[in-house]
Each structure stands twice: as C-alpha cells, then as structure tokens.
Design a protein around this motif. Structure first.
Motif, short mmCIF file in Angstrom:
data_model
loop_
_atom_site.label_atom_id
_atom_site.label_comp_id
_atom_site.label_asym_id
_atom_site.label_seq_id
_atom_site.Cartn_x
_atom_site.Cartn_y
_atom_site.Cartn_z
N GLY A 173 44.69 33.95 50.26
CA GLY A 173 43.70 34.01 51.32
C GLY A 173 42.62 35.05 51.14
N GLU A 174 42.68 35.86 50.08
CA GLU A 174 41.69 36.91 49.83
C GLU A 174 40.79 36.48 48.67
N THR A 175 39.49 36.73 48.82
CA THR A 175 38.53 36.33 47.79
C THR A 175 38.48 37.34 46.66
N TRP A 176 38.71 36.87 45.44
CA TRP A 176 38.58 37.68 44.24
C TRP A 176 37.37 37.19 43.47
N THR A 177 36.73 38.08 42.72
CA THR A 177 35.46 37.76 42.07
C THR A 177 35.51 38.05 40.58
N ALA A 178 34.86 37.18 39.81
CA ALA A 178 34.66 37.40 38.37
C ALA A 178 33.16 37.58 38.15
N GLN A 179 32.74 38.76 37.70
CA GLN A 179 31.34 39.08 37.49
C GLN A 179 30.97 38.89 36.02
N GLY A 180 29.72 38.56 35.75
CA GLY A 180 29.22 38.47 34.38
C GLY A 180 30.01 37.50 33.52
N VAL A 181 30.27 36.30 34.05
CA VAL A 181 31.05 35.31 33.31
C VAL A 181 30.23 34.76 32.15
N ASN A 182 30.85 34.65 30.98
CA ASN A 182 30.17 34.14 29.80
C ASN A 182 29.73 32.69 30.00
N ASP A 183 28.54 32.36 29.51
CA ASP A 183 28.06 30.99 29.59
C ASP A 183 28.98 30.05 28.83
N SER A 195 55.59 34.60 47.01
CA SER A 195 54.81 33.55 46.36
C SER A 195 53.34 33.93 46.27
N ILE A 196 52.64 33.30 45.33
CA ILE A 196 51.22 33.56 45.11
C ILE A 196 50.47 32.24 45.27
N ASP A 197 49.51 32.22 46.17
CA ASP A 197 48.72 31.02 46.42
C ASP A 197 47.33 31.20 45.82
N ILE A 198 47.01 30.41 44.80
CA ILE A 198 45.72 30.49 44.10
C ILE A 198 44.99 29.17 44.30
N ARG A 199 43.80 29.24 44.89
CA ARG A 199 43.07 28.00 45.15
C ARG A 199 41.57 28.27 45.35
N ASN A 200 40.82 27.20 45.46
CA ASN A 200 39.41 27.23 45.85
C ASN A 200 38.54 28.06 44.89
N PHE A 201 38.56 27.68 43.61
CA PHE A 201 37.62 28.27 42.66
C PHE A 201 36.21 27.79 43.01
N LYS A 202 35.23 28.69 42.97
CA LYS A 202 33.85 28.34 43.29
C LYS A 202 32.88 29.10 42.39
N VAL A 203 31.65 28.58 42.30
CA VAL A 203 30.57 29.30 41.63
C VAL A 203 29.75 29.99 42.70
N ALA A 204 29.82 31.31 42.77
CA ALA A 204 29.03 32.06 43.75
C ALA A 204 27.59 32.17 43.31
N SER A 205 27.36 32.26 41.99
CA SER A 205 26.00 32.34 41.44
C SER A 205 26.03 31.84 40.01
N SER A 206 25.08 30.97 39.69
CA SER A 206 25.03 30.45 38.32
C SER A 206 24.32 31.39 37.37
N GLY A 207 23.78 32.49 37.89
CA GLY A 207 23.17 33.51 37.04
C GLY A 207 21.74 33.18 36.66
N SER A 208 20.91 34.22 36.59
CA SER A 208 19.50 34.06 36.20
C SER A 208 19.26 34.42 34.75
N ALA A 209 20.25 35.01 34.11
CA ALA A 209 20.16 35.38 32.70
C ALA A 209 21.47 35.03 32.01
N ALA A 210 21.48 35.14 30.71
CA ALA A 210 22.67 34.76 29.95
C ALA A 210 23.87 35.61 30.37
N ASN A 211 25.02 34.94 30.50
CA ASN A 211 26.30 35.60 30.77
C ASN A 211 26.27 36.43 32.06
N THR A 212 25.68 35.88 33.12
CA THR A 212 25.61 36.60 34.40
C THR A 212 26.17 35.79 35.56
N SER A 213 26.84 34.68 35.28
CA SER A 213 27.38 33.86 36.36
C SER A 213 28.48 34.61 37.11
#
Length: 314
Positions: free
Chosen positions: A119-129, A93-111
C-alpha cells in the motif's frame, strides 16, 4: 535489548551481534561495563535509548515472479536465486502491485517509475531507457526499503521505454503480470487455452499480518491512540481483502456467464445440424446445381448471339 546470564568479574563487550537465523545485526557498543547488576541495568537503559530509533530490515528473494508470455520473457534473474529481491522493514506477507510510469523523462535515462508495496508507493528514479542496461531499483520515501528487479536477459526484448510508447506499455504490463504470479495461489482454467485462466491469490489474514505484529494496549492515552492507528490499518487491510474477494467473485461470475452462453450456442448449432433433413437438403442441392448449370448454358448461348448477328450483316 535484554540482558541474559550471570556476570562474573569485570566484563566488557565492544561489539554485540544479534541474530534470529534470518536477520543479523552487528552493533559497535564501545566499552560496556558488566561488573554487577546495577551496571548491567545502566548499560541496558543506555542501549535502549541509543537504539530506540533503529530500523531493522530483512532481505529476501521474491519467489514466483514469472514473465512468461510477456515482452520480458527470457529474464534469467539473479543467478539461480530469483528475478527480484526486496529489503523491507515489516514482517509477514508482501503485496507488490500497480507498477506505473510517473514520468517518461525529458532526457536519456531519466524515466521515473512507481510501484505499490504493502500500500506504500516506492519510486525508481533515473531508470535506464534500455532496461537491460542495469538492475531496476525502487525505494521508499525514506530510502530504507528497496525492491530490486534483475533484468538480465531482456536487453533484446525492450528497445527504449522512454521514446517508444509500445515498449513502455509492454514493460509495465509485463511487470504487473509477472509480480501478480508471486506467492501462493491457484490458477483456474475458464477457457479452452492456457492463457484463459483466473488466478486466485489472497494476502495473509492472520492476526499478526492484519495488525502488523503490533500489541494493542489502551492503558494510557498514548497507547490508546497508537492502538487506534493499528486498528485503522487493520480495517483497511480487511476491507482490501474483501474487495479482492469481491473482484474475484465478479470475474468468476462473468466467466461463468460467458461459458454458459458458449455452451448454449454450441448446443443450438449441434441441434440445427442434427435436425437437418438430409434427403430434402440433398434434393435441393441437386436442383440448385441443375439450375446453375442451365443458367451457365443459357448465358453462353446469349454471349454467342452478337457474333452470329455480325455474320448475317457481312
């Protein structure tokens, strides 16, 4: 890596294809001589050494993701196959939970966004505004595993998750809500409307899932240490499942108490209504109406007195 079958003559294999129906692995081997049993054994040992650190990942569509009732309502997913897909190294089984904003970004498309997968943290870098501008992809620390969320159809729902706090909060809440509906589970109605419900969903508790498919062996110190790690992980999973059960019990108890209080209040209101003396209340109402009308008449007369007084002194 295993050798199966008989060798006839001098055979070579430049490419090996391994498949179990769901996962396909194609490996370029160069020339592997299979002239006799000794050569086969040497080739086997070489393959084991060469591919001992190979990581095999499986791709699958995540079923049941639904953004209905959220700001992401209207997402159509990846054609007809689903809203999200995942490439993961583990089985079960795959348990997916607890989406969070780690950084809202200081420039366009950098969230930067994060999510917990098993139980392991995965990250999405440079998320589009503007979320509808592309697929959202979370990766693990080693960038071997990935979670892709298709955002087709939501461009008009979310304006800018970097500059608009409400958009950012609604987006994260929608992700957590949508993925909480994945997998098997049951919704229990605890109110008068469809959204007043509690979803009951548990992770797998099979031995294969709890122990991650690992075989526990304590014949050597190394194996015993590995077994200890496996058991610690299994205990963590069991504790997490027990916490989930406890949280659900607490939610059901709260809902039950709220419903019981509502029933008691309705019964009290019904009893008050049924116990009303209609005759006495009708008499009191008529009396109040007569008093009201009399008061209005007296007030009208009183308002005319200043005018009468003015006529007398003219």
């Amino acid at each position: 890596v295993q050798y199966k079958g008989n060798v006839i003559g001098n055979a070579t294999q430049a490419t090996a294809i391994l498949s179990n129906g769901n996962t396909r692995i194609q490996m370029a081997l160069g020339n592997v001589t299979l002239t006799d049993a000794g050569a086969v054994n040497v080739a086997r040992q070489n393959l084991i050494s060469t591919f001992s650190n190979t990581v095999i990942a499986r791709n699958s569509i995540i079923d049941g993701v639904s953004f209905e009732g959220t700001r992401l309502d209207g997402s159509v997913g990846i054609a007809a196959t689903g809203t999200a897909s995942i490439r993961i190294n583990t089985s079960g089984s795959i348990d997916i939970r607890n989406f969070k904003v780690a950084s809202s970004g200081s420039a366009a498309n950098t969230s930067i966004l994060t999510v917990e997968v098993n139980g392991e943290t995965w990250t999405a870098q440079g998320v589009n505004d503007l979320i509808g501008a592309g697929t959202l992809q979370f990766v693990d620390a080693g960038r071997q595993q990935a979670l892709q969320i298709n955002t087709t159809g939501i461009a008009n729902n979310i304006t800018n998750i970097r500059t608009r706090v409400i958009d950012r909060e609604d987006f994260i809440n929608a992700l957590n809500t949508g993925f909480s509906r994945t997998g098997s589970g049951l919704n229990f109605a605890v109110g008068s409307t469809a959204d007043q419900s509690i979803r009951v969903q548990f992770g797998s508790v099979t031995s294969n899932t709890i122990y991650g498919g690992a075989t526990i062996d304590v014949n050597t110190a190394v194996n015993a240490a590995a077994a200890g790690t496996v058991i610690d992980t299994a205990l963590t999973k069991v504790v997490s499942l027990r916490a989930t059960v406890g949280a659900l019990q607490s939610r059901f108890n709260f809902a039950s108490n709220a419903l019981q209080s509502s029933i008691e209040n309705q019964d009290a209101a019904r009893a008050t209504f049924l116990d009303t003396d209609v005759s006495a209340e009708s008499t009191a109402y008529a009396s109040a109406q007569v008093q009201l009308q009399a008061g209005i008449a007296v007030l009208a007369q009183a308002n005319q007195l200043p005018q009468a007084f003015l006529k007398l002194i003219q």
